[in-house]
Write an enzyme that holds these catalytic residues in place. Structure first.
Site, short mmCIF file in Angstrom:
data_model
loop_
_atom_site.label_atom_id
_atom_site.label_comp_id
_atom_site.label_asym_id
_atom_site.label_seq_id
_atom_site.Cartn_x
_atom_site.Cartn_y
_atom_site.Cartn_z
N THR A 191 0.81 -1.23 0.00
CA THR A 191 0.00 0.00 0.00
C THR A 191 0.84 1.27 0.00
OG1 THR A 191 -0.09 0.14 2.43
CG2 THR A 191 -1.76 -1.23 1.33
N ASP B 11 17.18 3.66 -1.35
CA ASP B 11 16.63 3.51 -0.01
C ASP B 11 17.66 4.00 0.99
OD1 ASP B 11 16.15 2.15 2.61
OD2 ASP B 11 14.41 1.36 1.54
N ASP C 242 18.70 1.48 3.82
CA ASP C 242 19.60 0.43 3.34
C ASP C 242 21.00 0.95 3.11
OD1 ASP C 242 17.66 -1.52 3.43
OD2 ASP C 242 17.13 -1.38 1.30
#
Length: 209
Positions: free
Chosen positions: A108, A200, A203
């Site tokens: 989502t 990211d 990360d």
């Protein structure tokens, strides 16, 4: 309507360029994020209130200025927001630190809350919320709402890179919260990543995938 402050100091832009490069490793990425956070912190705290105090230098007595009363709280959105805390703490060592844990549902793209720990007097402080990436704006808006529910009235959002979509959502849902960024990028892709962005941030900070 909240203001968007793009802090485009040459050294910030230079360091951000290195961070964007996919060849930059976690160690350098973390160090650069800390350095940029320190530099951005000067602008985020530019109008923090001061008071006059009497001190004595080695030469004479004088009236000088210091930060007024209860000062600052830094609230990173876990986990990537942690990468911005040390730079701000270098600038304001007495700032208290809270933590808000949110993660993004991969289907989502909406944030899910899993942790919240804040200083008891958080409502009396200027709060700087940190998160390197302002993408959809979901996590930031949820964090800002949680702080307001606890009585916070002076809140600023400090991010490294933002997407126009995230900026628009924060401005719509929290028009009283100013946004400080080093860059506003082009758009979000179908996976809700900022383009061109830097991947990211979590990360890259912690060396995970």
């Amino acid at each position: 309507m909240s203001q968007v402050h793009v802090i485009d100091h040459p050294m910030i832009q230079h360091k951000l360029t290195i961070m964007r490069n996919k060849e930059t490793g976690s160690k350098d990425f973390r160090q650069l994020l800390e350095e940029i956070s320190l530099l951005m912190g000067y602008e985020v705290t530019r109008d923090i209130p001061l008071e006059e105090v009497e001190i004595e230098t080695p030469i004479c007595k004088m009236t000088a200025k210091r930060v007024l009363g209860r000062k600052l709280a830094i609230v990173p959105i876990l986990r990537a927001g942690m990468g911005m805390v040390e730079g701000l703490h270098t600038l304001v060592p007495v700032a208290k630190v809270g933590h808000i844990g949110l993660y993004r549902n991969e289907e989502t793209h909406e944030p899910v809350v899993y942790f919240c720990k804040l200083p008891e007097d958080i409502q009396d402080r200027m709060v700087i919320v940190t998160d390197p990436m302002l993408a959809t704006g979901g996590s930031s808006c949820d964090a800002l709402s949680m702080l307001k529910e606890r009585g916070c009235k002076n809140i600023r959002l400090m991010c490294l890179v933002a997407a126009p979509e995230g900026v628009a959502r924060v401005q719509k849902e929290h028009p009283d919260v100013d946004i400080f960024v080093a860059a506003v990028d082009d758009h979000l892709n179908e996976d809700a990543y900022i383009v061109p962005g830097l991947g990211d941030a979590g990360d890259r900070i912690f060396g995970t995938k």
